[in-house]
Design an enzyme around this catalytic site. Sequence first.
Site, PDB file in Angstrom:
ATOM      1  N   ASP A  88      16.600  41.884  46.433  1.00 25.93           N
ATOM      2  CA  ASP A  88      15.825  42.675  47.388  1.00 25.93           C
ATOM      3  C   ASP A  88      16.615  42.983  48.649  1.00 25.93           C
ATOM      4  O   ASP A  88      16.746  44.151  49.056  1.00 25.93           O
ATOM      5  CB  ASP A  88      14.528  41.945  47.750  1.00 25.93           C
ATOM      6  CG  ASP A  88      13.610  41.786  46.546  1.00 25.93           C
ATOM      7  OD1 ASP A  88      13.739  42.577  45.591  1.00 25.93           O
ATOM      8  OD2 ASP A  88      12.766  40.874  46.567  1.00 25.93           O
ATOM      9  N   ARG A 107       9.653  30.563  56.211  1.00 30.85           N
ATOM     10  CA  ARG A 107       9.575  31.887  56.837  1.00 30.85           C
ATOM     11  C   ARG A 107       9.504  31.859  58.359  1.00 30.85           C
ATOM     12  O   ARG A 107      10.203  32.627  59.018  1.00 30.85           O
ATOM     13  CB  ARG A 107       8.373  32.645  56.271  1.00 30.85           C
ATOM     14  CG  ARG A 107       8.568  33.064  54.826  1.00 30.85           C
ATOM     15  CD  ARG A 107       7.334  33.761  54.322  1.00 30.85           C
ATOM     16  NE  ARG A 107       7.403  33.991  52.876  1.00 30.85           N
ATOM     17  CZ  ARG A 107       6.367  33.912  52.063  1.00 30.85           C
ATOM     18  NH1 ARG A 107       5.177  33.610  52.552  1.00 30.85           N
ATOM     19  NH2 ARG A 107       6.514  34.147  50.777  1.00 30.85           N
ATOM     20  N   ASP A 109      13.729  43.718  60.451  1.00 28.13           N
ATOM     21  CA  ASP A 109      13.370  44.069  59.091  1.00 28.13           C
ATOM     22  C   ASP A 109      13.238  42.806  58.258  1.00 28.13           C
ATOM     23  O   ASP A 109      14.129  41.970  58.229  1.00 28.13           O
ATOM     24  CB  ASP A 109      14.426  44.975  58.453  1.00 28.13           C
ATOM     25  CG  ASP A 109      14.053  45.362  57.033  1.00 28.13           C
ATOM     26  OD1 ASP A 109      13.642  46.503  56.839  1.00 28.13           O
ATOM     27  OD2 ASP A 109      14.156  44.517  56.133  1.00 28.13           O
ATOM     28  N   SER A 167      12.642  36.646  40.062  1.00 29.30           N
ATOM     29  CA  SER A 167      12.820  36.571  41.505  1.00 29.30           C
ATOM     30  C   SER A 167      12.768  35.099  41.883  1.00 29.30           C
ATOM     31  O   SER A 167      11.786  34.414  41.577  1.00 29.30           O
ATOM     32  CB  SER A 167      11.713  37.349  42.216  1.00 29.30           C
ATOM     33  OG  SER A 167      11.782  37.137  43.610  1.00 29.30           O
TER      34      SER A 167
END
Length: 412
Positions: A14, A94, A114, A166
């Site tokens: 990604d 995160r 981003d 993924s």
Amino acid sequence: MIRTIALAYSGGLDTSIIVPWLKERYGARIICVAADIGQGEELEGVRAKAIASGADECYVEDLRQEFVEDFVWPTLRAGAVYGRKYLLGTSMGRPLIARRQVEIARQVGADALDQVRFELTYAAFAPDLPVIAPWREWNIRSREDAIAYAEAHKIPVAATRDKIYSRDRNVWHISHEGGVLEQPAVAPPADLFMLTTAPENAPDQPEDVTIGFHSGTPVSVNGVELDSVDLIVALNKIGGRHGIGRIDLVEDRLVGMKSRGVYETPGGTLLYSAHSELEQLVLDRRTLAAKDLIAPRYADLVYEGRWWTTEREGYDAFVNITQERVTGTATLRLFKGTASVVGRESEYALYDERFVTFGEDDVYQQSDAGGFIRLYGLSARVRAIRDQEMAAAKAEKEAKNASRESQALAIA
């Protein structure tokens, strides 16, 4: 006008295709931020790869210790588990990655940020910077599309059409999604797993592991004190060889859809089990119940990216108080995918042999039980008495009505 974009970069499929896409779309400088939270060999050559993909610079930041001590340990101490199984390995990383991305963005004078699913952290630390989310703008709709884009732009990626999973890896776990896993009825292929031995192939002899805690924080394995990162690495190896920590979950995404993920969290599974057993030994019944109420709420906020909130700070304040006496050890026996507690010990244990034997009258007197049980069951007794009185009153009323009816018939 956007001149410089700071991108959270992993080197995976990604983010690899996002770099040239951003260059084409905005003509801006791309500054990649690669956070090392324990991906291991996956980060080898990541800076060179970013530059080759079109990035102007790539910062590789070692955040492993901060990740474990400031994010993993608080989540573990809270007992937070999402969807009954998920130990939140990706979710915990995160807020840390996004915060460091913002710090680098400020340092290099970026105009925009981003990365998907980091936006609540951006809102907390950089509300003035616009967020670019390629997934909401481009026409790439699948991993097959992403691979085709990478091929067209000559971007080397590890994913293939045959093994299109993924993956997200850090020191705590590794997650697997996509490919055949998108069919919930199909078992994960044997070659999917990377951290854990298949339980049926695990050693035929069990192994005991003792985990030590101080105020709810893990500090040792088998009596050897280890720093936070090394402790998880050690438990991953021990649990992994016994097939511990495989989780196959159909989970609820924040946006409402269901998705399937397969997770490997061998060390984390051992830590959650040992921590829970030690809490059971040292915390009273109502404190345990209160923690069990908070745990799923804590898991929700971690999963949803709401780490930098007053809500989390409030939960931590409560959890920290409950953990003051969670000091001691728990011993688990590992065997072919299972981890069973075989011992626990703490100087703060509320379990005391004197209080569970009925032989010493100075500690527990049977005569005390009568009054306690009478009071403890008072509400039930009051309700039963009231029901009996109401039933008797109703029967008496019905008897009087019947008597009146019979007298009226006799007169007639």
